[in-house]
Scaffold this active site. Structure first.
Site, PDB file in Angstrom:
ATOM      1  N   ASP A  52       0.810  -1.215   0.000  1.00  0.00           N
ATOM      2  CA  ASP A  52       0.000   0.000   0.000  1.00  0.00           C
ATOM      3  C   ASP A  52       0.843   1.265   0.000  1.00  0.00           C
ATOM      4  O   ASP A  52       2.048   1.227   0.248  1.00  0.00           O
ATOM      5  CB  ASP A  52      -0.868   0.042   1.268  1.00  0.00           C
ATOM      6  N   TYR A 110       6.652  -9.490   7.528  1.00  0.00           N
ATOM      7  CA  TYR A 110       6.561  -8.046   7.650  1.00  0.00           C
ATOM      8  C   TYR A 110       7.209  -7.608   8.957  1.00  0.00           C
ATOM      9  O   TYR A 110       7.195  -8.349   9.953  1.00  0.00           O
ATOM     10  CB  TYR A 110       5.098  -7.577   7.664  1.00  0.00           C
TER      11      TYR A 110
END
Lengths: 268, 268
Positions: A52, A110
């Site tokens: 994103d 992540y």
């Protein structure tokens, strides 16, 4: 037609995201522009993850097919020469024609970085998320551990998520202290829209004593996003590692782990 | 009308520079917008230095006059609440009405940071300048020392510089190694347009063995910018410290130094 696998990193701060848009800076946009110029036609790239707006990548992959007779090191050189300073190509290699960056991706790691200080530091803006409140890292780590295993993550993703199944397997989930504050590290079979940022927002509440590690199983079971109202900002989030084979995932997490194959799945 | 002195820092990467422009992000633009909203009229701010596009400031000052009855800590709070993440107000205080941030500035320290690596690092983009060639830091430091003292810096500034005198006094000038590579630190009575970046470009040539420390006196004497054709990029440059009184400068560099007063000067 040879298939080319490209390993890149980028600072997400000045991108609208990975995915190409009608206008504005995107990672895909830069690569497809370079490939179009080289091929004299449009060439589509396929990433392992569509990060994103504002999200960074330390290791991201994409592939594309080419009929040009160019060696991997030459590809790397040609791309880096044309890219802006906030993207870098680390490696280029040829790969089997039936390999697909998205469907062969069996796991991702992540990292979410938080800095703790009395006041904001402009030089960490876009690199780490600022938190001035004192945080109990031990409690946060206990809560993070609760996510390990296979769960339905409806309560911990954006309500805009549109996928068939919201079940994902988490292989590691932990909070560690760093020189600047703390990092949350999570590896899973895949992640739903905003999932890491929603979990991070929850962990910050745990760190402040507003939520408890023992709340996690109940919230997961409820399958209700209203129980976790916040989403941590994008700037502290890094795509850290992409697992492109079951072997690489087993190497890090053991032979007995459950591997999710996505050859026919439409989610990330 | 009370005069207010404000100490700020900012990440210059996303600014067109300090000075306000017709459009685009500027540091001055953000502050004057906040002050206009609070005063219901335009209020001009006066900085110690007008840093260029992409140049950072760890410590920069400006002053403005106000008829509002607001305490320093409230000013700081009100400004920080309205500022973007890449600017931060560290301190606000009332100051004598005859104090002027530009004319009372008797010295400034700049730092230029270079990182050395095999390849570019997107996460250091806009924070440090990349140099892959190996550099002799000892030779660079020897060359840097040559600038200490009072010299005409015509050879080491932009040819667009429009000031009466190009003579400046340098109090310290040195190159030190850092974890990432090296920093060039220079303190002077004032700096001409692009001066630190032109000296840095020269020092990088020295580090690569293309120029010598002993070239400096001759180049200074020639007063010819064509002898130093490069300008290092803005991204590695930080305004590190501003000296707002002769006492503060003497404290760091000794009682006997030559102080330049600018009460009537038009240059920075």
């Amino acid at each position: 037609m040879p298939r080319v696998l490209v390993k890149i990193s980028y600072h997400g701060g000045q991108f609208l995201g990975f995915q190409i848009q009608n206008q504005g800076r995107t990672v895909q946009g830069y690569f497809e522009k370079i490939l179009k110029r080289m091929h004299k036609r449009s060439v589509r790239i396929h990433p392992s993850s569509r990060t994103d707006r504002g999200v960074h990548a330390k290791a991201q992959y994409f592939h594309f097919d080419t009929d040009l007779n160019i060696e991997p090191t030459q590809w790397q050189y040609a791309m880096n020469r044309s890219l802006p300073d906030d993207i870098y190509v680390h490696d280029v290699q040829f790969i089997d024609e039936d390999f697909h960056c998205r469907y062969d991706c069996v796991g991702k790691t992540y990292r979410y970085s938080v800095y703790q200080a009395e006041h904001r530091n402009p030089f960490l803006s876009q690199l780490m998320t600022f938190e001035s409140a004192s945080l109990d890292i031990k409690l946060m780590n206990e809560a993070a551990q609760q996510f390990v295993g296979t769960h339905d993550f409806t309560s911990f993703c954006s309500q805009k998520t549109e996928v068939e199944s919201k079940e994902r397997t988490i292989y590691e989930s932990r909070v560690v202290s760093t020189a600047e504050g703390l990092d949350f590290i999570i590896t899973g079979s895949g992640f739903l829209y905003n999932m890491v940022r929603v979990i991070m927002a929850f962990l910050l509440e745990v760190g402040k004593g507003k939520r408890m590690a023992t709340d996690v199983p109940e919230i997961l079971a409820a399958q209700d996003r209203n129980l976790v109202p916040h989403t941590a900002p994008a700037e502290g989030l890094y795509l850290e590692k992409v697992y492109l084979s079951p072997e690489s995932l087993r190497e890090d997490f053991g032979e007995e782990i459950k591997i999710h194959y996505k050859k026919s799945a439409q989610n990330s």
